[in-house]
Design a protein around this motif. Structure first.
Motif, PDB file in Angstrom:
ATOM      1  N   ALA A 129      -8.604  -0.571   2.059  1.00 59.68           N
ATOM      2  CA  ALA A 129      -9.182  -1.865   1.685  1.00 59.68           C
ATOM      3  C   ALA A 129      -9.589  -1.916   0.211  1.00 59.68           C
ATOM      4  O   ALA A 129      -9.757  -2.999  -0.351  1.00 59.68           O
ATOM      5  N   ARG A 130      -9.728  -0.747  -0.400  1.00 61.12           N
ATOM      6  CA  ARG A 130     -10.253  -0.662  -1.768  1.00 61.12           C
ATOM      7  C   ARG A 130      -9.173  -0.989  -2.809  1.00 61.12           C
ATOM      8  O   ARG A 130      -8.005  -0.663  -2.622  1.00 61.12           O
ATOM      9  N   SER A 131      -9.575  -1.625  -3.884  1.00 54.47           N
ATOM     10  CA  SER A 131      -8.680  -1.822  -5.020  1.00 54.47           C
ATOM     11  C   SER A 131      -8.948  -0.692  -6.011  1.00 54.47           C
ATOM     12  O   SER A 131      -9.893  -0.725  -6.779  1.00 54.47           O
ATOM     13  N   ALA A 141      -9.866   3.649   6.347  1.00 54.10           N
ATOM     14  CA  ALA A 141      -9.934   2.173   6.350  1.00 54.10           C
ATOM     15  C   ALA A 141     -10.532   1.666   5.041  1.00 54.10           C
ATOM     16  O   ALA A 141     -10.044   0.692   4.454  1.00 54.10           O
ATOM     17  N   ASN A 154      -3.396   0.419  -5.354  1.00 54.53           N
ATOM     18  CA  ASN A 154      -2.828   0.468  -4.010  1.00 54.53           C
ATOM     19  C   ASN A 154      -2.492   1.864  -3.528  1.00 54.53           C
ATOM     20  O   ASN A 154      -1.660   2.026  -2.633  1.00 54.53           O
ATOM     21  N   LYS A 158       0.848  -1.178   0.000  1.00 57.88           N
ATOM     22  CA  LYS A 158       0.000   0.000   0.000  1.00 57.88           C
ATOM     23  C   LYS A 158       0.893   1.240   0.000  1.00 57.88           C
ATOM     24  O   LYS A 158       1.973   1.249   0.614  1.00 57.88           O
TER      25      LYS A 158
END
Lengths: 181, 194
Positions: B157-159, B153, B100, B73
């Protein structure tokens, strides 16, 4: 015998030699701002799955993206024309040079050898002074028969000494851009 | 900043919380001035990069890191004045759409480090609106600390790329970055290739 129409004296055109040397040095990320003279190179890297290619809104961005990539372990080259380099004094002098990040630059030279636009003529005069003053090594390619050796050694030297380095493509090599075209 | 009655967050506290939520392998890119001063003050961390000049390039640098290190990330920290200098990078990032990359812009509506002159956001320029119109659809203002934590958060967590706008108070930076570019580069690059 020099053919200034974009073909080298050997079997490879200038852009094909450049691509071969970028691959040899494992330069996977290409960032650029479009340019007419560089079009065959841009089209070839975009068509080649070896390269990841990012078209940028400004050359400053391209230097930032390429610097980040090299910092994180992947070599990168920035493609631009003379007027693009002329926008870069601050970011080159404050990012890749002092941090010793070997950003490669390929610059198509305008403003010389048949320039038809007065403003390009003036901008071109800033290019080498900016490169010299900001600590970027630069080599001007004029002869197709020297291209293979000079390109490979220039890229190697840049990467091994961690020196941001520009390869300037003269109209003698590429044919450039003139009012007659 | 465009929201009325917004809750202003503190840059240093927000950066400390953002960094604490990351794995040691994840990269953080701090933009010029107070943004990277507060990142520096959040504590030593090899995977942090501190930009000492090149105003406006924190997000482009972070994009390059994100493309080169797709398994990590990457979090980029920028100020409103800096982002206004390089708005074109938002559309470039939208085109690349790195899975990322999380961007945070601290908007205190001023060029704080040069004496507090107003930026265009003080007169209504909306950086999150600009980002959305540039193609970064996951761009949101944080309405308070709890909302920031929720957005952050979700972003991690997201693409896909995310941008969080943080309405920021006028507090000074807590520390001052050690200005040694070679040392910063070596430390960061070793962390990125470890």
């Amino acid at each position: 015998m020099l053919d200034s129409g974009g073909k080298g004296s050997g079997a490879m055109a200038w852009h094909e030699t450049l691509i071969a040397k970028l691959k040899l040095c494992d330069v996977q990320l290409v960032t650029y701002v479009p340019d007419t003279v560089l079009r065959p190179l841009i089209e070839a890297v975009e068509a080649d799955p070896f390269f990841e290619v990012v078209v940028c809104a400004r050359e400053e961005e391209a230097i930032g993206i390429s610097t980040g990539s090299i910092l994180a372990g992947r070599n990168s080259v920035v493609l631009m024309q003379t007027s693009g380099l002329a926008t870069l004094a601050n970011v080159i002098a404050s990012l890749p040079v002092p941090y010793q990040v070997p950003v490669l630059m390929v610059i198509s030279e305008r403003g010389v050898l048949g320039e038809f636009n007065r403003v390009q003529l003036q901008v071109a005069k800033t290019m080498r002074p900016i490169l010299d003053a900001s600590g970027v090594d630069h080599v001007t390619l004029t002869r197709a028969e020297e291209m293979d050796f000079v390109t490979e050694r220039t890229f190697d030297q840049a990467l091994q000494t961690r020196t941001p380095t520009a390869l300037i493509l003269s109209p003698l090599l590429t044919g450039g851009k003139s009012a007659k075209k | 900043m465009t929201m009325m009655n917004e809750t202003l967050l503190n840059r240093h506290e927000t950066i400390c919380r953002a960094v604490a939520a990351l794995d040691d392998r994840d990269a953080v890119i701090g933009g010029i001035g107070n943004t990277n001063f507060d990142l520096w003050a959040s504590g030593p961390r090899p995977a942090n990069f501190y930009m000492l000049g090149s105003m406006g390039l924190a997000f482009p640098i972070a994009l390059g890191v994100a493309l080169a290190q797709p398994e990590r990330k990457v979090v980029a920290l920028e100020g409103d004045g800096s982002l206004l200098m390089q708005l074109g990078c938002l559309s470039t990032i939208a085109i690349c759409a790195p899975a990322n990359l999380t961007m945070i812009v601290f908007d205190n509506a001023m060029y704080q480090i040069t004496g507090g002159q107003k930026t265009a956001t003080a007169s209504g320029a909306d950086l999150i609106g600009i980002a959305r119109s540039s193609g970064l659809t996951e761009s949101h203002w944080a309405e308070g600390a709890a909302d920031f934590d929720r957005l952050y958060a979700a972003a991690l967590a997201r693409s896909g790329p995310s941008l969080i706008g943080v309405p920021t108070d006028a507090a000074k930076a807590v520390g001052t970055t050690d200005r040694d570019p070679a040392k910063i580069r070596i430390t960061f690059s070793e962390a990125m290739t470890a």
